[in-house]
Design an enzyme around this catalytic site. Structure first.
Site, PDB file in Angstrom:
ATOM      1  N   CYS A   1      32.942  44.263  33.559  1.00 42.56           N
ATOM      2  CA  CYS A   1      34.194  43.926  34.256  1.00 42.56           C
ATOM      3  C   CYS A   1      34.800  45.171  34.890  1.00 42.56           C
ATOM      4  CB  CYS A   1      35.188  43.296  33.277  1.00 42.56           C
ATOM      5  SG  CYS A   1      36.755  42.818  34.041  1.00 42.56           S
TER       6      CYS A   1
ATOM      7  N   CYS B   1      38.618  45.281  34.703  1.00 35.14           N
ATOM      8  CA  CYS B   1      39.118  45.671  33.383  1.00 35.14           C
ATOM      9  C   CYS B   1      38.968  47.163  33.129  1.00 35.14           C
ATOM     10  CB  CYS B   1      38.368  44.908  32.291  1.00 35.14           C
ATOM     11  SG  CYS B   1      38.266  43.128  32.505  1.00 35.14           S
ATOM     12  N   ASP B   2      37.805  47.713  33.487  1.00 34.71           N
ATOM     13  CA  ASP B   2      37.442  49.051  33.027  1.00 34.71           C
ATOM     14  C   ASP B   2      37.292  50.105  34.120  1.00 34.71           C
ATOM     15  OD1 ASP B   2      37.308  48.039  30.424  1.00 34.71           O
ATOM     16  OD2 ASP B   2      35.222  47.417  30.682  1.00 34.71           O
TER      17      ASP B   2
END
Length: 324
Positions: A137, A140-141
């Site tokens: 992701c 997300c990261d």
């Protein structure tokens, strides 16, 4: 001993969507039962640093966040059941679900929050370095790789979108695809090819994710040319696997309307499914955003939709009795 559990709101899944639905449902007096499933807490229980969930100044841990959500849901009256559903009957209300140990769950409404799992390459080195430079992701990261060298593996819409997104953080993004052409939509491909910060490696697959010394995490990718068999190494700080997701909808095949990718279809702007009284929220119906905060938002929507559905059903039943 098996037992039968009845509730006004039955929730299947215990990630951010399911627990948010439980919180709203409990506060509305529906005494929801949450069947937690194979992975209690959802995908966030396998996520370490979470920096994009509103309300927390510092980085928090995914498992801790889910523990707090569950504690909040239980505090306001939701009941957690450790079980895995293996059979569903949505042909009449109350809806009937059966757990793998034989327990029966009856719900006047059903909220489905079973989520979706990222597809992985299946390499042992990939598994070992998940959360240590390997991710599924970018949204997300990606923030953790500011100014670093990253690679995206895949050739569909998800891969191209993640590569483009990562250019917000990295000046050096490599897209690695095992074929000689992308499957992504044409407009996305055009944006990708025009971007000076992205290069593409064609006919290339990952042979191994390479760890550094000690606790260094990912430092390189061992690559293999799918045409010539030639091997090479690409130094990277982050590797993002973007080859799609599996929505957890196998139970509902033939019971609910699903789209071509097997996500549950909902009425746009709501969580209503093709069966009245059944609602879907979180990643099981969202193939676009797939974030904890959007899952929690649709969980709230599902509880409110379910509450309104029950209020209307109760009113109609009272009117019918009065007419008789």
């Amino acid at each position: 001993m098996t037992a039968t559990h009845s509730t006004r709101m039955l929730i299947l899944g215990s990630g951010p969507a399911g627990l948010s639905a439980a919180i709203y449902g409990a506060r509305a007096g529906m005494a929801p039962i949450v069947v937690q499933g194979i992975q209690p807490g959802g995908q966030l229980t396998t996520t370490t640093d979470v920096e994009n969930y509103p309300g927390f100044r510092e980085v928090i841990q995914g498992p801790w966040l889910m523990e707090e959500m569950q504690a909040q849901a239980e505090h306001v009256g939701a009941q957690m059941m450790w079980d895995t559903i293996v059979e569903v009957d949505l042909s009449q209300r109350p809806f009937r679900l059966v757990g793998d140990g034989g327990h029966v769950y009856l719900g006047d409404t059903l909220v489905i929050a079973t989520g979706a799992q990222a597809k992985w390459l299946g390499l042992e080195s990939e598994q070992k370095l998940r959360g240590q430079g390997v991710s599924a992701c970018a949204t997300c990261d990606g923030f953790f790789f500011r100014g670093k060298k990253v690679a995206v593996i895949g050739g569909g819409n998800t891969a191209v979108e993640e590569a483009l997104y990562l250019t917000n953080h990295s000046h050096d993004v490599t897209l690695i695809h095992r074929r000689d052409s992308l499957r992504a939509e044409k407009i996305l491909q055009e944006r990708l090819f025009k971007h000076h910060g992205i290069k593409v490696l064609w006919n290339t697959e990952i042979d191994q994710f390479v760890a550094g010394e000690g606790n260094q995490g990912l430092v390189a990718l061992d690559l293999k040319d799918t045409v010539t068999g030639e091997t090479s190494r690409l130094d990277v700080d982050g590797g993002f696997v973007a080859i799609g997701h599996h929505p957890a909808t196998e139970l509902f095949e033939g019971h609910l309307e699903l789209d071509a990718d097997h996500y549950i279809k909902v009425t746009p702007g709501t969580t209503h499914t093709s069966v009245p009284g059944v609602f879907a929220c979180g990643d099981v119906m969202d193939k676009l955003y797939r974030q904890a905060i959007t899952a929690a938002g649709t969980g709230c929507m599902a509880a409110l939709d379910a509450e309104r559905y029950l209020a209307e059903a109760d009113f109609e039943a009272e009117e019918a009795v009065a007419a008789e």
